[in-house]
Design a protein around this motif. Structure first.
Motif, PDB file in Angstrom:
ATOM      1  N   TRP A 145       0.958  -1.297  -0.043  1.00 24.19           N
ATOM      2  CA  TRP A 145      -0.008  -0.040  -0.211  1.00 24.19           C
ATOM      3  C   TRP A 145       0.873   1.386   0.025  1.00 24.19           C
ATOM      4  CZ3 TRP A 145      -4.992  -0.266  -0.388  1.00 24.19           C
ATOM      5  CH2 TRP A 145      -5.767  -1.673  -0.251  1.00 24.19           C
ATOM      6  N   LEU A 146       0.272   2.262  -0.896  1.00 23.15           N
ATOM      7  CA  LEU A 146       1.129   3.733  -1.037  1.00 23.15           C
ATOM      8  C   LEU A 146       0.173   4.588  -0.453  1.00 23.15           C
ATOM      9  CD1 LEU A 146       3.337   3.213  -4.019  1.00 23.15           C
ATOM     10  CD2 LEU A 146       3.905   2.589  -1.647  1.00 23.15           C
ATOM     11  N   ARG A 147       0.683   5.541   0.012  1.00 15.60           N
ATOM     12  CA  ARG A 147      -0.387   6.535   0.336  1.00 15.60           C
ATOM     13  C   ARG A 147      -0.284   7.591  -0.700  1.00 15.60           C
ATOM     14  NH1 ARG A 147      -3.703   7.403   4.611  1.00 15.60           N
ATOM     15  NH2 ARG A 147      -2.800   5.463   5.699  1.00 15.60           N
ATOM     16  N   LEU A 148      -1.163   8.019  -1.458  1.00 14.95           N
ATOM     17  CA  LEU A 148      -0.905   9.168  -2.519  1.00 14.95           C
ATOM     18  C   LEU A 148      -2.208  10.050  -2.425  1.00 14.95           C
ATOM     19  CD1 LEU A 148      -0.435   6.669  -5.618  1.00 14.95           C
ATOM     20  CD2 LEU A 148       1.303   8.071  -4.178  1.00 14.95           C
ATOM     21  N   ASP A 149      -1.789  11.322  -2.270  1.00 10.81           N
ATOM     22  CA  ASP A 149      -2.846  12.478  -1.804  1.00 10.81           C
ATOM     23  C   ASP A 149      -3.863  12.144  -0.832  1.00 10.81           C
ATOM     24  OD1 ASP A 149      -1.899  13.940  -4.027  1.00 10.81           O
ATOM     25  OD2 ASP A 149      -3.182  12.829  -5.481  1.00 10.81           O
ATOM     26  N   GLY A 150      -3.300  11.364   0.531  1.00 14.48           N
ATOM     27  CA  GLY A 150      -3.964  11.190   1.443  1.00 14.48           C
ATOM     28  C   GLY A 150      -4.887   9.856   1.471  1.00 14.48           C
ATOM     29  N   GLU A 151      -4.703   9.254   0.081  1.00 11.40           N
ATOM     30  CA  GLU A 151      -5.418   7.990   0.091  1.00 11.40           C
ATOM     31  C   GLU A 151      -4.546   6.797  -0.026  1.00 11.40           C
ATOM     32  OE1 GLU A 151      -8.816   7.723   0.405  1.00 11.40           O
ATOM     33  OE2 GLU A 151      -8.930   9.873   0.589  1.00 11.40           O
ATOM     34  N   ARG A 152      -5.018   5.567   0.591  1.00  7.97           N
ATOM     35  CA  ARG A 152      -4.063   4.385   0.445  1.00  7.97           C
ATOM     36  C   ARG A 152      -4.407   3.846  -0.828  1.00  7.97           C
ATOM     37  NH1 ARG A 152      -4.903   0.322   4.355  1.00  7.97           N
ATOM     38  NH2 ARG A 152      -3.046  -0.407   4.445  1.00  7.97           N
ATOM     39  N   VAL A 153      -3.449   3.386  -1.586  1.00  2.61           N
ATOM     40  CA  VAL A 153      -3.625   2.683  -2.850  1.00  2.61           C
ATOM     41  C   VAL A 153      -2.655   1.656  -2.980  1.00  2.61           C
ATOM     42  CG1 VAL A 153      -3.467   3.012  -5.290  1.00  2.61           C
ATOM     43  CG2 VAL A 153      -3.819   5.142  -3.918  1.00  2.61           C
ATOM     44  N   LEU A 154      -3.366   0.652  -3.531  1.00  2.00           N
ATOM     45  CA  LEU A 154      -2.623  -0.849  -3.543  1.00  2.00           C
ATOM     46  C   LEU A 154      -1.846  -0.839  -4.899  1.00  2.00           C
ATOM     47  CD1 LEU A 154      -2.277  -3.861  -2.636  1.00  2.00           C
ATOM     48  CD2 LEU A 154      -4.417  -4.398  -3.758  1.00  2.00           C
ATOM     49  N   PHE A 155      -0.635  -1.316  -4.843  1.00  2.00           N
ATOM     50  CA  PHE A 155       0.121  -1.722  -5.902  1.00  2.00           C
ATOM     51  C   PHE A 155       0.462  -2.840  -5.808  1.00  2.00           C
ATOM     52  CE2 PHE A 155       0.031   2.873  -5.916  1.00  2.00           C
ATOM     53  CZ  PHE A 155       0.286   3.237  -7.420  1.00  2.00           C
ATOM     54  N   GLU A 156       0.365  -3.787  -6.910  1.00  2.00           N
ATOM     55  CA  GLU A 156       1.021  -4.994  -7.237  1.00  2.00           C
ATOM     56  C   GLU A 156       2.366  -5.025  -8.076  1.00  2.00           C
ATOM     57  OE1 GLU A 156      -1.773  -7.544  -8.760  1.00  2.00           O
ATOM     58  OE2 GLU A 156      -3.153  -7.844  -7.335  1.00  2.00           O
ATOM     59  N   ARG A 157       2.355  -3.860  -8.679  1.00  2.00           N
ATOM     60  CA  ARG A 157       3.667  -3.591  -9.822  1.00  2.00           C
ATOM     61  C   ARG A 157       3.553  -2.068 -10.056  1.00  2.00           C
ATOM     62  NH1 ARG A 157       2.212  -7.443 -14.909  1.00  2.00           N
ATOM     63  NH2 ARG A 157       2.496  -8.805 -13.099  1.00  2.00           N
ATOM     64  N   PHE A 158       4.750  -1.668 -10.673  1.00  2.00           N
ATOM     65  CA  PHE A 158       5.001  -0.457 -11.063  1.00  2.00           C
ATOM     66  C   PHE A 158       5.214  -0.382 -12.526  1.00  2.00           C
ATOM     67  CE2 PHE A 158       6.189  -0.640  -6.643  1.00  2.00           C
ATOM     68  CZ  PHE A 158       5.202   0.210  -6.282  1.00  2.00           C
ATOM     69  N   VAL A 159       4.346   0.522 -13.454  1.00  2.00           N
ATOM     70  CA  VAL A 159       4.420   0.500 -14.879  1.00  2.00           C
ATOM     71  C   VAL A 159       5.637   1.387 -15.354  1.00  2.00           C
ATOM     72  CG1 VAL A 159       3.331   0.854 -16.970  1.00  2.00           C
ATOM     73  CG2 VAL A 159       2.093  -0.145 -14.968  1.00  2.00           C
ATOM     74  N   ALA A 160       6.526   0.961 -16.301  1.00  2.00           N
ATOM     75  CA  ALA A 160       7.245   1.740 -16.989  1.00  2.00           C
ATOM     76  C   ALA A 160       6.936   2.998 -17.751  1.00  2.00           C
ATOM     77  CB  ALA A 160       8.564   0.959 -17.604  1.00  2.00           C
TER      78      ALA A 160
END
Length: 270
Positions: A145-160
């Motif tokens: 989980w990352l917190r972006l603009d105050g919201e928790r967002v789930l990431f399984e991978r990061f896109v190039a």
């Protein structure tokens, strides 16, 4: 005579100096064997050391470049990247170096261009008593989980970054194949074929290293375009010997990629 406040004047001069500087392309490697051709290309023998991490500044193809030695491991790479972004504000980051194959079809010398990167070292195991063994089929993947603009967002991978990926695919490479795929990263060096196959099937990764995904996460948080470039230096599927010298092969390819990016930046927009 009117007096000019010293501090605002200093701030103005500093801001003007920064504006005059060219935003660099950042290229990373974990160890010296992955950096040689890059440092040679910029012609800068002495590093700038920031909090124990080394950076070399120069130009490739007439454009500003900063070379970063991240050291080995996920935490080291994340710290080095944070320092890099804080001090250099790069226009893009390329993380490159050696990797092991999780996909049995990859050959030693192939270069994986990471269309995405995935951290694969976060798991939770089911309770098992002493002597009951290990069952990787029962492992549970822990969410990232990352917190972006105050919201928790789930990431399984990061896109190039698509433009970086396209430029890399169009850069000639004669020592093997250029393969699009998902690169995986963890503080692990896996030599068990079943574990490698589990990682491939569970996360969709074709290679494993110890830095790319952590760098990508930091770059994502700061909004910096990113691409992972990883040469297959060993494969437990058919050729387990680690070929350290291939780190220089990968770096030489990235020098060519940097020159291509420099030439593309000079072309007029359509």
């Amino acid at each position: 005579m009117r007096r000019v406040p010293i501090l605002p004047l200093v701030a103005l001069l500093f801001t003007t100096a920064l504006a005059a500087q060219e935003t660099p392309l950042a290229i990373q490697g974990a160890v010296d064997s992955e950096l040689g051709p890059l440092i040679e290309a910029i012609g800068t023998p002495e590093p700038r050391v920031i909090d124990g991490f080394s950076f070399w500044e120069g130009k490739i193809g007439g454009k500003a470049v900063v070379i970063s030695r991240t050291e080995v491991g996920m935490v080291n790479a994340a710290v080095a990247t944070t320092l890099l972004i804080r001090d250099y504000a790069p226009r893009a980051i390329i993380n490159q170096g050696t990797a092991g194959a999780t996909d049995a079809s990859l050959r030693v010398g192939d270069i994986v261009l990471g269309e995405a990167s995935a951290p694969f070292g976060s798991i939770r195991t089911n309770p098992r008593k002493r002597g009951e063994g290990i069952d990787i089929d029962q492992w549970e993947i822990l969410p990232r989980w990352l917190r972006l603009d105050g919201e928790r967002v789930l990431f399984e991978r990061f896109v190039a970054d698509p433009a970086l990926l396209d430029a890399a695919l169009e850069t000639p490479y004669d020592e093997g194949r250029l393969i699009r795929g998902v690169v995986g990263s963890a503080d692990e060096w896996n030599r068990e074929v079943d574990k490698l196959l589990w990682a491939k099937e569970t996360f969709g990764i074709v290679s494993e290293d110890m830095e790319s995904a952590s760098v990508h996460q930091v770059a994502h948080l700061y909004g910096v375009p990113f691409l992972a470039v990883r040469i297959i230096s060993n494969s437990e599927h058919y050729d387990p010997e680690f070929r350290r010298e291939l780190g220089a092969t990968c770096a030489a390819y990235v020098v060519a990629l940097a020159k291509r990016l420099a030439s593309l930046s000079e072309q007029p927009e359509r």
